[in-house]
Motif scaffolding. Structure first.
Motif, PDB file in Angstrom:
ATOM      1  N   VAL A   1       0.768  -1.325  -0.016  1.00 46.29           N
ATOM      2  CA  VAL A   1      -0.199   0.053  -0.031  1.00 46.29           C
ATOM      3  C   VAL A   1       0.877   1.437   0.039  1.00 46.29           C
ATOM      4  CG1 VAL A   1      -1.622   1.209   1.079  1.00 46.29           C
ATOM      5  CG2 VAL A   1      -1.791  -1.214   1.209  1.00 46.29           C
TER       6      VAL A   1
ATOM      7  N   THR B   1      -7.763   5.309  -5.330  1.00 40.83           N
ATOM      8  CA  THR B   1      -8.648   4.120  -5.008  1.00 40.83           C
ATOM      9  C   THR B   1      -8.811   3.093  -6.015  1.00 40.83           C
ATOM     10  OG1 THR B   1     -10.576   5.495  -5.648  1.00 40.83           O
ATOM     11  CG2 THR B   1      -9.865   5.717  -3.607  1.00 40.83           C
TER      12      THR B   1
ATOM     13  N   MET C   1      -5.979   0.693  -5.531  1.00 41.98           N
ATOM     14  CA  MET C   1      -6.163  -0.027  -4.539  1.00 41.98           C
ATOM     15  C   MET C   1      -7.319  -1.245  -4.465  1.00 41.98           C
ATOM     16  SD  MET C   1      -3.977   1.000  -1.891  1.00 41.98           S
ATOM     17  CE  MET C   1      -4.919   0.224  -0.608  1.00 41.98           C
ATOM     18  N   ALA C   2      -8.329  -0.560  -5.492  1.00 41.48           N
ATOM     19  CA  ALA C   2      -9.233  -1.833  -5.839  1.00 41.48           C
ATOM     20  C   ALA C   2      -9.009  -2.975  -6.522  1.00 41.48           C
ATOM     21  CB  ALA C   2     -10.505  -1.131  -6.764  1.00 41.48           C
TER      22      ALA C   2
ATOM     23  N   ALA D   1      -6.955  -4.960  -3.843  1.00 40.62           N
ATOM     24  CA  ALA D   1      -7.825  -5.680  -2.921  1.00 40.62           C
ATOM     25  C   ALA D   1      -8.410  -6.872  -3.914  1.00 40.62           C
ATOM     26  CB  ALA D   1      -9.053  -4.899  -2.875  1.00 40.62           C
TER      27      ALA D   1
ATOM     28  N   GLN E   1      -9.699  -9.694  -1.139  1.00 42.07           N
ATOM     29  CA  GLN E   1     -10.595  -8.876  -0.182  1.00 42.07           C
ATOM     30  C   GLN E   1     -11.943  -8.030  -0.665  1.00 42.07           C
ATOM     31  OE1 GLN E   1      -7.215  -6.361   0.775  1.00 42.07           O
ATOM     32  NE2 GLN E   1      -6.786  -7.503   2.654  1.00 42.07           N
ATOM     33  N   LYS E   2     -12.813  -8.919  -0.453  1.00 41.23           N
ATOM     34  CA  LYS E   2     -14.161  -8.447  -1.180  1.00 41.23           C
ATOM     35  C   LYS E   2     -14.608  -7.094  -0.774  1.00 41.23           C
ATOM     36  CE  LYS E   2     -19.014  -9.755  -1.944  1.00 41.23           C
ATOM     37  NZ  LYS E   2     -20.212 -10.714  -1.609  1.00 41.23           N
ATOM     38  N   LYS E   3     -14.632  -7.022   0.377  1.00 44.07           N
ATOM     39  CA  LYS E   3     -15.514  -5.857   1.005  1.00 44.07           C
ATOM     40  C   LYS E   3     -14.428  -4.615   0.779  1.00 44.07           C
ATOM     41  CE  LYS E   3     -18.273  -6.142   5.195  1.00 44.07           C
ATOM     42  NZ  LYS E   3     -18.310  -6.576   6.644  1.00 44.07           N
ATOM     43  N   LEU E   4     -13.248  -4.564   0.621  1.00 44.54           N
ATOM     44  CA  LEU E   4     -12.244  -3.595   0.495  1.00 44.54           C
ATOM     45  C   LEU E   4     -12.484  -3.402  -1.023  1.00 44.54           C
ATOM     46  CD1 LEU E   4     -10.060  -1.667   1.684  1.00 44.54           C
ATOM     47  CD2 LEU E   4      -8.394  -3.254   0.836  1.00 44.54           C
ATOM     48  N   LEU E   5     -12.664  -4.150  -1.807  1.00 42.97           N
ATOM     49  CA  LEU E   5     -12.644  -4.214  -3.268  1.00 42.97           C
ATOM     50  C   LEU E   5     -13.946  -3.262  -3.546  1.00 42.97           C
ATOM     51  CD1 LEU E   5     -12.149  -4.491  -6.428  1.00 42.97           C
ATOM     52  CD2 LEU E   5     -13.338  -6.716  -6.198  1.00 42.97           C
TER      53      LEU E   5
ATOM     54  N   TRP F   1     -15.776  -1.370  -1.596  1.00 41.61           N
ATOM     55  CA  TRP F   1     -15.464   0.061  -1.213  1.00 41.61           C
ATOM     56  C   TRP F   1     -14.653   0.749  -2.066  1.00 41.61           C
ATOM     57  CZ3 TRP F   1     -18.566   2.727   1.490  1.00 41.61           C
ATOM     58  CH2 TRP F   1     -19.485   2.095   2.596  1.00 41.61           C
ATOM     59  N   MET F   2     -13.298   0.081  -2.645  1.00 44.40           N
ATOM     60  CA  MET F   2     -12.662   1.027  -3.358  1.00 44.40           C
ATOM     61  C   MET F   2     -13.355   1.412  -4.748  1.00 44.40           C
ATOM     62  SD  MET F   2      -9.756   1.893  -1.863  1.00 44.40           S
ATOM     63  CE  MET F   2     -10.182   1.997  -0.077  1.00 44.40           C
TER      64      MET F   2
END
Lengths: 100, 224
Positions: free
Chosen positions: A8, B87, B90-91, B94, B99-103, B105-106
């Protein structure tokens, strides 16, 4: 299949650099540097583009063939700009008056 | 043929039969997307070429238009797009890590930033309409000596930012599709190709704006 997963930190640092460079390019645009205003503006834009391509688009970790495609694309764009430019710049160089 | 041997090879259900393995399939998709992006470079390249030629011909007229574009809004929009690129990156990350939730959200954040950019752009377009800066349609210009030449700049401004905005709208549609696919658990660390290549598209559109901002908004600022 394994992909390289960038930390990150890499993405955040690039984001920070891009924001700083946006501020910088806006700030220096107010100073009169003559012909160098456009040089500085384009240089900063090229640096920003390189950061986006290399890190955000992950070209750093792609195959050599993909890297070749990327370089070829921008080289082709330079041909477009340079050849068009040299045409328009040199049109009146010949002392024969208008040829059309 | 006395007997035929058939070996069943276990492979991911997302591997299409004309590829050897997932890595080859992924590389082919990435390369194909870059081939498309090269055509996009040439598409915008034509307009950047036209800009270069006319700016070379009428530097004073082009510089005089900078004060009519809102530098502050342009800079803010540049920052908004840069945030959306973060973002988006970051998607993709993810998706790589499953990482489904993070994906989700991003993707949502990327869409919010994209919508914010388009909102500011619409506000700017409205300003230009009110200030009679639409070329051809009741165009008015205070520096009357630049009346014709300034219209060329504004034509290029609307063509370039308009096509850029169109790409943003299309990108918004692509992100909506990704969002639905992500919610339906369509992606895994083994297969997230749509997220990856849509990311490439989104970053490319960001790069176009990185050049549009200084060329359109900043060129003449130092002259007054």
């Amino acid at each position: 299949m394994t992909h390289h997963i960038s930390p990150v930190r890499d993405y955040v640092l690039v984001w920070l650099a891009l924001v700083v460079l946006t501020f910088l390019t806006t700030y220096v645009a107010f100073f009169d540097m003559g012909q160098f205003n456009i040089v500085v503006a384009i240089t900063i834009a090229v640096v920003k583009m390189s950061l986006v391509i290399w890190i955000f688009m992950g070209v750093r970790y792609t195959s050599r063939l993909t890297k070749l495609f990327v370089v070829a694309g921008f080289f082709w764009f330079l041909i477009l700009i340079v050849m068009t430019g040299q045409d328009y710049v040199s049109r009146n160089w010949l002392a024969r008056g208008h040829m059309w | 043929m006395a007997e035929t041997h058939s070996t069943l090879v276990e492979h991911s259900p997302d591997l299409q039969h004309h590829f050897d393995d997932m890595g080859q399939q992924f590389d082919a998709a990435t390369l194909g997307m870059w081939a498309f992006l090269l055509t996009e470079i040439m598409f915008f390249g034509g307009m950047f070429g036209a800009y270069t030629v006319y700016r070379g011909m009428y530097p004073e007229a082009f510089a005089s238009t900078s004060k009519l574009l809102n530098t502050w809004l342009g800079a803010v929009n540049t920052a908004v797009l840069i945030c959306s690129s973060l973002t988006m990156a970051m998607a993709v990350r993810a998706a790589q890590m499953g990482q489904k939730k993070l994906l989700i959200w991003m993707l949502v954040f990327t869409m919010i930033f994209g919508a914010a950019f388009l909102g500011v752009k619409a506000y700017e377009y409205h300003d230009k309409w009110v200030e009679h800066l639409i070329p051809g349609l009741g165009f008015e210009y205070k520096d009357t000596q630049y009346f014709h030449q300034a219209q060329i700049l504004f034509l290029l401004y609307f063509a370039m930012t308009g096509f850029h905005a169109l790409h943003m709208v299309i990108g918004f549609g692509i992100l909506s599709t990704l969002l639905v696919m992500a919610i339906r658990n369509r992606f895994s660390p083994e297969w997230y190709t749509p997220v990856e290549i849509s990311g490439l598209y989104w970053h490319f559109v960001d790069i176009v704006w990185i050049f549009l901002f200084p060329l359109l908004y900043l060129i003449g600022l130092h002259q007054h």
